[in-house]
Design an enzyme around this catalytic site. Structure first.
Site, short mmCIF file in Angstrom:
data_model
loop_
_atom_site.label_atom_id
_atom_site.label_comp_id
_atom_site.label_asym_id
_atom_site.label_seq_id
_atom_site.Cartn_x
_atom_site.Cartn_y
_atom_site.Cartn_z
CB CYS A 1 6.59 -1.74 16.57
SG CYS A 1 8.27 -1.24 16.13
CB CYS B 1 3.12 -1.40 14.12
SG CYS B 1 3.09 -1.15 12.33
CB CYS C 1 2.85 7.48 3.06
SG CYS C 1 3.40 6.45 4.41
CD GLU D 1 -2.84 -1.24 2.31
OE1 GLU D 1 -4.01 -1.54 2.07
OE2 GLU D 1 -2.43 -0.99 3.44
CB CYS E 1 7.31 -4.74 9.20
SG CYS E 1 8.66 -3.87 10.04
CB CYS F 1 0.83 6.18 11.23
SG CYS F 1 1.41 7.71 10.62
N1 SAH Z 1 9.67 1.03 10.19
C1 SAH Z 1 9.68 2.46 10.11
C2 SAH Z 1 8.48 3.01 9.34
C3 SAH Z 1 7.21 2.63 10.05
S1 SAH Z 1 5.73 3.51 9.86
C4 SAH Z 1 9.69 3.06 11.51
O1 SAH Z 1 9.53 2.31 12.46
O2 SAH Z 1 9.91 4.25 11.64
C5 SAH Z 1 5.98 5.13 10.37
C6 SAH Z 1 5.53 5.49 11.78
O3 SAH Z 1 4.21 5.07 12.11
C7 SAH Z 1 6.45 4.87 12.82
O4 SAH Z 1 6.84 5.85 13.74
C8 SAH Z 1 5.54 3.87 13.48
O5 SAH Z 1 5.96 3.56 14.78
C9 SAH Z 1 4.21 4.59 13.44
N2 SAH Z 1 3.06 3.73 13.71
C10 SAH Z 1 2.99 2.39 13.63
N3 SAH Z 1 1.78 1.96 14.01
C11 SAH Z 1 1.05 3.04 14.32
C12 SAH Z 1 -0.30 3.25 14.75
N4 SAH Z 1 -1.14 2.24 14.89
N5 SAH Z 1 -0.70 4.51 14.98
C13 SAH Z 1 0.14 5.55 14.77
N6 SAH Z 1 1.41 5.42 14.35
C14 SAH Z 1 1.87 4.19 14.14
#
Ligand code: SAH
Length: 361
Positions: free
Chosen positions: A125, A128, A114, A101, A121, A343
């Site tokens: 985390c 996420c 984006c 996406e 991944c 996000c």
């Molecule tokens: N792997 C990279 C890119 C990830 S997405 C990273 O970790 O930075 C970009 C951002 O969205 C990251 O800061 C991630 O922690 C955040 N993110 C992930 N899940 C989320 C959620 N459910 N709500 C808000 N932000 C989220």
């Protein structure tokens, strides 16, 4: 028969995996002069060509040579969901039927894309949605770039992409060689001529790769922090056990930042988990030695998500503490949540068993 067997054995390569130098090698192997490579790169990266037949100034024989060996990776299928706030999410199906996406986010004069860097991944985390899929595979260079060409087809008249953020699915620095090549093609004058200032790579903090990235291409770096203390970050972003906060902050301190550039630290606000004044104080202490700014992100929930978002008052209090410590702290409003494009929601739909309703069109 013979021909059939040959073609079954060889999958044609994606030509948008190639830099100018590599296209030159191909051109020379075809017995043509090297300058043809610039023409081809111009068609591929400058003019978004979708077939070799369009390359009218490239000799026919060379076009045939390329056709036999390469494809211009066009997306086989794409669907677009539109949010009430103008955000558009594209679901792209790749050659092996994996899907990624990419999200177009208009905000005033800016139109940010984006981008995803992996299918799924591996970073795990806790909050996420993408993490729940695990890692399916890395995206190739051409597949990373394909998102840009696909997004351009989803723009309205007069709209153009202005900013590019690697904040979609995946951990970009876990796919370093292909990411670096994509960034080179995006920024070079023979490529897409995008200024590196308009590109941000977001990482969970893969320390050794951060240095390598910025030494190579002066893009903006965003580091996902989410906690001001190791015990909490160990849990929220398990990569912290390998690269704990001290190592991460020390690496950030040593990064070759261009003048007036700052590192962005992303901090997802999880209600009752990491949004206390105490965490804010710790974060401020941690970032004090750095040229840093903080981006507070409202947690976007998804079906079965184990967290809830912070109250606005808690976010404001957190922001005030950071500002009091002389840090720039902004709050990122959630965009596109109605189409599961915000996000951390990417790819949540199929894996969490619900379907987002496109708001329009
Ligand atoms: N792997 C990279 C890119 C990830 S997405 C990273 O970790 O930075 C970009 C951002 O969205 C990251 O800061 C991630 O922690 C955040 N993110 C992930 N899940 C989320 C959620 N459910 N709500 C808000 N932000 C989220």
């Amino acid at each position: 028969m013979h021909l059939l067997i040959e073609s079954a054995q060889e999958t044609p390569a994606e030509i948008r995996d190639l830099t100018l130098k590599e296209i030159e090698q191909v051109v020379e192997a075809a017995g043509e002069r090297a300058f043809r490579a610039r023409q081809i790169a111009g068609w591929l990266y400058g003019r978004s060509a979708s077939s070799f037949d369009q390359m009218s100034d490239v000799p026919l024989a060379l076009r045939e040579y390329l056709k036999e060996r390469f494809v211009i990776g066009c997306v086989s299928r794409q669907t677009v969901s539109r949010s009430a706030d103008g955000t558009r999410k594209l679901l792209l199906t790749l050659g092996d039927r994996e899907q990624i996406e990419t999200v177009v986010i208009p905000a005033g004069k800016r139109v940010t894309l984006c981008l995803s860097s992996q299918v799924g991944c591996a970073m795990g985390c806790e909050f996420c949605a993408t993490a729940r899929m695990g890692l399916h595979r890395n995206l190739g260079t051409g597949e990373i770039l394909r998102q840009i060409f696909a997004a351009r087809t989803a723009l309205s008249d007069g709209e153009a992409l202005t900013n590019y953020v690697f904040m979609g699915m995946g951990e970009p620095l876990a796919n370093c060689p292909r990411l670096l090549k994509a960034l080179r093609i995006m920024t070079e004058e023979w490529g897409m001529q995008i200024s590196p200032r308009r590109i941000t790579v977001s990482t969970v903090g893969l320390v050794p790769m951060m240095q390598r990235l910025l030494a190579d291409i002066p893009v903006n770096l965003a580091v996902s922090l989410h906690a001001g203390a190791n015990d909490l970050r160990d849990r929220l972003a398990p990569i912290n056990r390998r690269y704990p906060l001290e190592a991460l902050i020390e690496a950030c301190r040593k990064l070759p930042l261009r003048s007036r550039r700052r590192i962005t630290f992303e901090y997802v606000m999880l209600g009752g988990v990491n949004d206390s004044p105490e965490q804010a104080e710790r974060l401020a202490g941690l970032l004090a030695p750095l040229r840093a700014k903080v981006n507070l992100i409202f947690f976007n929930s998804y079906p079965d998500s184990p967290f809830k978002t912070s109250q606005r008052a808690a976010v404001e209090r957190f922001q005030a503490i950071l500002r009091h410590a002389n840090l720039t702290a902004t709050v990122r409003e959630s965009r596109g949540a109605d189409i599961a494009a915000a996000c951390g929601q990417l790819y949540a739909e199929r894996h969490c068993g619900t379907r987002a309703q496109p708001a329009a069109g």
